[in-house]
Every structure is written in structure tokens, then in C-alpha cells.
Design a protein around this motif. Structure first.
Motif, PDB file in Angstrom:
ATOM      1  N   ARG A 114      41.185 -37.313  37.399  1.00 44.91           N
ATOM      2  CA  ARG A 114      42.070 -37.356  36.221  1.00 44.91           C
ATOM      3  C   ARG A 114      41.481 -36.468  35.145  1.00 44.91           C
ATOM      4  O   ARG A 114      40.274 -36.524  34.896  1.00 44.91           O
ATOM      5  N   PRO A 115      42.307 -35.668  34.494  1.00 41.85           N
ATOM      6  CA  PRO A 115      41.756 -34.883  33.383  1.00 41.85           C
ATOM      7  C   PRO A 115      41.261 -35.802  32.274  1.00 41.85           C
ATOM      8  O   PRO A 115      41.909 -36.793  31.954  1.00 41.85           O
ATOM      9  N   ARG A 116      40.102 -35.468  31.763  1.00 42.77           N
ATOM     10  CA  ARG A 116      39.536 -36.257  30.666  1.00 42.77           C
ATOM     11  C   ARG A 116      39.450 -35.350  29.440  1.00 42.77           C
ATOM     12  O   ARG A 116      38.847 -34.278  29.502  1.00 42.77           O
ATOM     13  N   VAL A 117      40.080 -35.790  28.370  1.00 40.31           N
ATOM     14  CA  VAL A 117      40.152 -34.942  27.174  1.00 40.31           C
ATOM     15  C   VAL A 117      39.386 -35.609  26.039  1.00 40.31           C
ATOM     16  O   VAL A 117      39.581 -36.794  25.766  1.00 40.31           O
ATOM     17  N   PHE A 118      38.523 -34.848  25.378  1.00 41.98           N
ATOM     18  CA  PHE A 118      37.817 -35.349  24.200  1.00 41.98           C
ATOM     19  C   PHE A 118      38.373 -34.623  22.988  1.00 41.98           C
ATOM     20  O   PHE A 118      38.195 -33.408  22.850  1.00 41.98           O
ATOM     21  N   TYR A 119      39.095 -35.361  22.162  1.00 40.86           N
ATOM     22  CA  TYR A 119      39.738 -34.758  20.994  1.00 40.86           C
ATOM     23  C   TYR A 119      38.878 -35.059  19.778  1.00 40.86           C
ATOM     24  O   TYR A 119      38.677 -36.215  19.423  1.00 40.86           O
ATOM     25  N   LEU A 120      38.344 -34.016  19.142  1.00 43.11           N
ATOM     26  CA  LEU A 120      37.395 -34.212  18.043  1.00 43.11           C
ATOM     27  C   LEU A 120      38.127 -34.164  16.696  1.00 43.11           C
ATOM     28  O   LEU A 120      38.152 -33.132  16.029  1.00 43.11           O
ATOM     29  N   SER A 121      38.699 -35.304  16.324  1.00 44.88           N
ATOM     30  CA  SER A 121      39.432 -35.385  15.059  1.00 44.88           C
ATOM     31  C   SER A 121      38.486 -35.894  13.971  1.00 44.88           C
ATOM     32  O   SER A 121      38.761 -36.878  13.295  1.00 44.88           O
ATOM     33  N   VAL A 122      37.363 -35.233  13.856  1.00 43.66           N
ATOM     34  CA  VAL A 122      36.297 -35.634  12.921  1.00 43.66           C
ATOM     35  C   VAL A 122      35.866 -34.399  12.133  1.00 43.66           C
ATOM     36  O   VAL A 122      36.271 -33.282  12.460  1.00 43.66           O
ATOM     37  N   ASP A 141      32.874 -33.843  33.031  1.00 46.44           N
ATOM     38  CA  ASP A 141      32.634 -33.090  34.258  1.00 46.44           C
ATOM     39  C   ASP A 141      33.318 -31.731  34.135  1.00 46.44           C
ATOM     40  O   ASP A 141      33.825 -31.398  33.054  1.00 46.44           O
ATOM     41  N   SER A 142      33.364 -30.987  35.223  1.00 45.74           N
ATOM     42  CA  SER A 142      33.847 -29.608  35.089  1.00 45.74           C
ATOM     43  C   SER A 142      35.354 -29.559  34.800  1.00 45.74           C
ATOM     44  O   SER A 142      35.891 -28.504  34.473  1.00 45.74           O
ATOM     45  N   ASP A 143      36.026 -30.714  34.909  1.00 45.19           N
ATOM     46  CA  ASP A 143      37.456 -30.738  34.626  1.00 45.19           C
ATOM     47  C   ASP A 143      37.760 -31.309  33.229  1.00 45.19           C
ATOM     48  O   ASP A 143      38.916 -31.428  32.841  1.00 45.19           O
ATOM     49  N   MET A 422      49.927 -31.937  25.266  1.00 40.19           N
ATOM     50  CA  MET A 422      50.347 -31.912  26.675  1.00 40.19           C
ATOM     51  C   MET A 422      49.801 -30.656  27.372  1.00 40.19           C
ATOM     52  O   MET A 422      49.446 -30.694  28.540  1.00 40.19           O
ATOM     53  N   ASP A 423      49.722 -29.546  26.647  1.00 35.58           N
ATOM     54  CA  ASP A 423      49.137 -28.331  27.219  1.00 35.58           C
ATOM     55  C   ASP A 423      47.661 -28.551  27.572  1.00 35.58           C
ATOM     56  O   ASP A 423      47.173 -28.049  28.584  1.00 35.58           O
ATOM     57  N   VAL A 424      46.963 -29.286  26.719  1.00 39.53           N
ATOM     58  CA  VAL A 424      45.547 -29.567  27.014  1.00 39.53           C
ATOM     59  C   VAL A 424      45.468 -30.357  28.321  1.00 39.53           C
ATOM     60  O   VAL A 424      44.672 -30.041  29.207  1.00 39.53           O
ATOM     61  N   VAL A 425      46.310 -31.373  28.447  1.00 38.40           N
ATOM     62  CA  VAL A 425      46.288 -32.205  29.657  1.00 38.40           C
ATOM     63  C   VAL A 425      46.629 -31.351  30.886  1.00 38.40           C
ATOM     64  O   VAL A 425      46.002 -31.475  31.934  1.00 38.40           O
ATOM     65  N   ARG A 426      47.587 -30.454  30.721  1.00 39.23           N
ATOM     66  CA  ARG A 426      47.976 -29.574  31.841  1.00 39.23           C
ATOM     67  C   ARG A 426      46.936 -28.502  32.112  1.00 39.23           C
ATOM     68  O   ARG A 426      47.005 -27.804  33.117  1.00 39.23           O
ATOM     69  N   GLY A 427      46.025 -28.297  31.173  1.00 38.01           N
ATOM     70  CA  GLY A 427      45.009 -27.256  31.352  1.00 38.01           C
ATOM     71  C   GLY A 427      45.541 -25.866  31.059  1.00 38.01           C
ATOM     72  O   GLY A 427      45.084 -24.891  31.642  1.00 38.01           O
TER      73      GLY A 427
END
Ligand code: NAP
Length: 488
Positions: A114-122, A141-143, A422-427
Motif C-alpha cells: 500500500r502506498p504510504r504517504v507522509f504529509y508534512l503540514s508543520v 520504504d521505497s514506495d 490523489m496524485d500523490v497516492v497515484r504516484g
């Protein structure tokens, strides 16, 4: 026509700074809409992370209130709200200490593709430490993907430092630098207009284009962000990113394919082709004055001697074959007449008039791309005034948003963040800035600011509710041109 929604694969999204303004105002509503429209799939998880002591329910309350405040009532239904809130969990993490990282690791089950996204809203000072700790805790990981937003540095050196702090832990293909202007529907439509139609390309050059104007006008002032804004100013906060990105989309060559790096390579070439701005007359800095009892910029930021500009207008030149001699006029400012963001491509006049003087003058054709408040594209044409009164010329606007054809009047315009997340999730990195683009933009901006610092003069005052300082009007008048009205 119904908007086509392609669901993305299930994902895990960790939002650092989930209690903050950006997360509540933009991210949470954007994710809700994507679930509502069927794009965020069952099984997608949002892990909200912030410093304050909350449990899942406590955060869901905050998210629910954000929906009430920032999602239009027509899109809120209780079933979707419940489903959405159930997809959110909360973890208390102090990114400056080691507290909370184990809990975050526990909240994140194995990625299993599963894509793992870290969104830095800080705040940006936390970017480096989060990238390092995410990596050290074995959470990425690499994804995995990491998402950040402006300010991406304060100058070239700090932007390079920022890029370096990520590149130690993430590859460039994993880093998503948001410029939310690029996520706007109309900006993407500009790409379609330019590259999916043969009509404009032959005209899209110095032979036919007289000049380009890009305006991002705000009605608001610094709005409680005084300390931050006073460090940045209009040049760093708006021109370095939004205005130059829009300029790139107008000026770039057609990429061979709509692939992220092909598009970004072309934008980078534009940034590197910008002629150094050495003529002081080509840049105007302004600062809003106290007007009709409304506090001045210096009062708003609580810094009486501030030389920070709340307005900037400049004349840029893209020094290449296509654009040689075509000025790109850019302006942005706070407390202007109204809120409007617009790109106008002004074509040259017809080479010869066949009409008698009594017919009136044919104007320049103007392709206007409106980003806000009402997204749309119009083409200004000269036509015959209808009726039997002889040949009289008048101007008319061709609405190129094709609302009737597309049924777009009934479609909700998605917010830029909906598309971008959604683009981030899609890569898909097409609409995100690459590190070298950010650096190239700073490399062009830095000498302009250095020149101001060297001269040590103050920005020119302008009245609130105006179009900015007189000198900005002169910037174009000197060239026999004029700005389009700042009007809705
Ligand atoms: P904000 O309202 O000040 O929120 C900051 C967030 O960071 C809060 O959730 C806060 O959590 C969290 N935080 C602070 N220190 C922390 C720590 N040591 N450990 C963990 N979390 C911590 O800021 P914002 O306006 O949302 O802006 C976030 C970022 O987006 C900034 O880089 C900003 O420049 C950028 N940005 C914002 C906007 C916007 O419209 N707001 C627009 C463009 C870019 P607690 O509440 O628990 O303290």
C-alpha cells in the motif's frame, strides 16, 4: 456529462500537523470530498499526528468541525461523514522528541504494497527532523512518499539545504513539493488548450504574442501570519513559487509526453532562460499604507521599520528563441482591490486595419486564464457590433470553459488539494515541483532581493483597495501597455 472518478488503491496517509490550519482548512475537506465522490477507497487510512494530547475521538471531533466549517452543506451527508471519520486515527507525536514514534509505528501496519504517504503540514523547521525520524523508525520504504509545501527555503542556500535534508532519506521520485496553483482545474486546462489543440501553437511565440500578464491579487492582508510574512514578503512568498510556476506553464516548450520529468524538464529550461533582472526600473516593491482607518502593513506585522514588501510587480524576460522580446509582467500583492488570479496572453494587433476610423479600433486578442475566484478561460475578440448601424467594431469575450458543452455548471470544481493528494497516492509527480526547479527559481530571485538590500530603500506606499503603487502602472505605461483591471 458526469465527472469520471477512478478510485485510487487503498493507502495510508500520515498527516503531521493534523490539528493545524492547513490540515483543517484544506486537507481534511479535500479527503472528505474524495471519499464522497467515490475516489478514496474503503480501507484507506488517515493517521492524524500532532503534539497535543488527544485520542481518536478527540481528533475526529476536530475533523468533524472542520467539515462543518469548510465543506459546503450540500456535500455533507451523515453516512459519508461517519465513514470518513472512522477512517481517521490519531497519534500524539512530538516530532522534536522521541515521544510518540513507537505509537505511530504501531498505528501503521505493514505497508504490504500500500502506498504510504507522509504529509508534512508543520512548520518547515520540522521538515528535516521528520524525514530523518520517519526513516530511522523504519516507517518508510521505497514506495513511501513525502509531501511538503511552501516555504521551500528562504533563498537558494536554504532551499538547497532543505533538498539535501530530504535526499538523505528519500529519492527525488518520492518527494512531492506542492504548489497548489498547479492543482487548479484551469491550470491543467491550460495544458490541454496548449498541447491538445493545434490552433494556438503557431501563435504561441514572439511573432504573435505582444506580452503576458500574470496577476495574483489578494484582498486580505497578513491575516495573523504577520511574523512569517514579514520574514518573507511578496517576492519570496508568491513570486518565487506561484507566479514563476504559472509563467513556466505559459512559456514552456511542448513536452514529448505528459510524463512528470518531461514536463518538469521543460519548466526548468524556462526558469534557467529567465534573463537576470538587473534594471531597478523593472521591479516595483510596495507596502500598503494605513487607509481609511485600516491599519498599515507595518502596524499589521507590528514592525514599524519593516522594509518587507506586501506588493511586487516586475517585468521578466524569457531569453530564448520563442520568447525573445516578449515581456512577462508579473504582479502580486495584499490588500488590493479584490481577490483575483489571472494569466493573460495578449496577442499583437492585426497588422493592418481595413476599417475606416469611424468603425472604431480593433483591440488585441487576449486569452485570459482565470484561476480565481471563478475559474475559467476566455478569448477576447473584436467583432462587428450587431445591428444595421454600419460597420462598428466592438469587443466580445468567447467563453472557452464550455460550461454548456461539458455540463460544467452542474459540476463542482474540485479544490486543488483534492487533485494533488490523489496524485500523490497515484504516484504522479507531474503537478509537483522538482528540487532543481525550486533552486532555479531562487537562483533568479536572490539577486533581485540582494539588490534591494544593497540599496536599502523602502517599498513604495499604496492605498488599500487600490491596484498597487502608481509605479507599477508606470512599469507598463513606459512600454505603451497597461495592466488589466483588478476586478471580478
Ligand atoms: P499551524 O496552524 O501552526 O499548525 C502547525 C501544526 O504543527 C499543528 O498541528 C501542531 O500541532 C503541529 N506541531 C507543532 N509543533 C509540533 C511538534 N513539535 N510535534 C508535532 N507536531 C507539532 O500551521 P499551518 O498553517 O497548518 O501550516 C503548516 C505548514 O503548511 C507550514 O509549513 C506552512 O508554511 C504551510 N502552509 C500553510 C498554509 C495555510 O494555508 N495554512 C498555506 C501554505 C503553506 P499541535 O496543535 O498539537 O501543537
Amino acid at each position: 456529462m458526469v465527472a469520471r472518478v477512478v478510485p485510487v488503491d487503498p493507502f495510508d496517509l500520515v498527516v503531521f500537523g493534523a490539528t493545524g490550519d492547513l490540515a483543517r482548512r484544506k486537507l481534511i475537506p479535500a479527503l472528505y470530498h474524495r471519499l464522497h465522490d467515490g475516489q478514496m477507497p474503503e480501507g484507506a487510512r488517515i493517521i492524524a499526528a500532532a503534539r497535543r494530547d488527544l485520542d481518536d475521538e478527540g481528533y475526529r471531533d476536530i475533523a468533524s468541525r472542520a467539515l462543518d466549517e469548510f465543506v459546503e452543506a450540500a456535500a455533507l451527508d451523515e453516512k459519508t461523514r461517519d465513514r470518513f471519520l472512522r477512517s481517521i486515527g490519531y497519534v500524539q507525536v512530538d516530532v522534536e522528541s522521541d515521544d510518540g514514534w513507537d505509537a505511530l509505528a504501531k498505528a501503521l501496519p505493514p505497508a504490504d504494497g500500500r502506498p504510504r504517504v507522509f504529509y508534512l503540514s508543520v512548520a518547515p523547521r520540522h521538515f528535516g527532523i521528520i524525514a530523518e525520524k520517519v526513516h530511522r523508525a523504519g516507517l518508510s520504504d521505497s514506495d513511501s512518499r513525502i509531501v511538503i509545501e511552501k516555504p521551500l527555503g528562504h533563498d537558494l542556500a536554504s532551499a538547497q539545504e532543505l533538498n539535501d535534508c530530504f535526499s538523505g532519506h528519500f529519492e527525488e521520485r518520492q518527494i512531492y513539493r506542492i504548489d497548489h496553483y498547479l492543482g487548479k482545474e484551469t491550470v491543467q486546462n491550460l495544458m490541454a488548450l496548449r498541447f491538445a489543440n493545434a490552433l494556438f501553437e503557431p501563435l504561441w511565440n514572439a511573432r504573435h504574442v505582444d506580452h503576458v500578464q500574470i496577476t495574483v491579487a489578494e484582498k486580505v492582508g497578513v491575516e495573523g501570519r504577520g511574523a512569517y510574512y514579514d520574514e518573507m514578503g511578496a517576492m519570496r512568498d508568491m513570486a518565487q513559487n506561484h507566479l514563476l510556476q504559472l509563467l513556466c506553464l505559459i512559456a514552456m516548450e511542448p513536452p514529448a509526453r505528459l510524463e512528470p520529468d518531461e514536463v518538469r524538464d521543460e519548466k526548468l529550461k524556462v526558469l534557467r532562460a529567465l534573463a537576470p533582472l538587473t534594471d531597478p526600473e523593472s521591479v516595483v516593491r510596495g507596502q500598503y499604507a494605513r487607509t481609511n482607518g485600516s491599519p498599515s502593513y507595518t502596524e499589521d506585522v507590528g514592525h514599524p521599520g519593516s522594509r518587507t514588501e506586501s506588493f511586487v510587480a516586475l517585468k521578466a524576460e524569457v531569453a530564448n528563441w520563442r520568447w525573445s522580446g516578449v515581456p512577462f509582467y508579473l504582479r502580486t500583492g495584499k490588500r488590493l482591490r479584490t481577490r483575483v488570479s489571472e494569466i493573460a496572453v495578449v496577442f499583437k494587433e492585426a497588422p493592418h486595419s481595413i476599417f475606416p476610423p469611424a468603425s472604431g479600433r480593433a483591440g488585441n486578442n487576449v486569452l485570459a486564464i482565470r484561476l480565481q475566484p471563478d475559474e475559467g478561460i476566455t478569448l477576447g475578440m473584436t467583432i462587428k457590433e450587431p445591428g444595421p448601424g454600419g460597420m462598428r467594431l466592438t469587443s466580445a469575450e468567447l467563453d472557452m470553459t464550455f460550461a454548456d458543452t461539458l455540463g460544467a455548471t452542474k459540476l463542482r470544481m474540485p479544490d486543488a488539494y483534492e487533485r494533488l493528494v490523489m496524485d500523490v497516492v497515484r504516484g504522479d509527480q507531474t503537478l509537483f515541483m522538482r528540487g532543481d526547479e525550486v533552486e532555479a527559481a531562487w537562483a533568479w530571485i536572490d539577486p533581485i532581493i540582494a539588490l534591494w538590500d544593497e540599496r536599502g530603500d523602502r517599498p513604495i506606499s499604496y492605498d488599500q483597495g487600490s491596484s498597487g503603487p502608481e509605479d507599477a502602472l508606470m512599469l507598463m505605461h513606459r512600454d505603451g501597455r497597461r495592466w488589466r483591471e483588478i476586478a471580478v
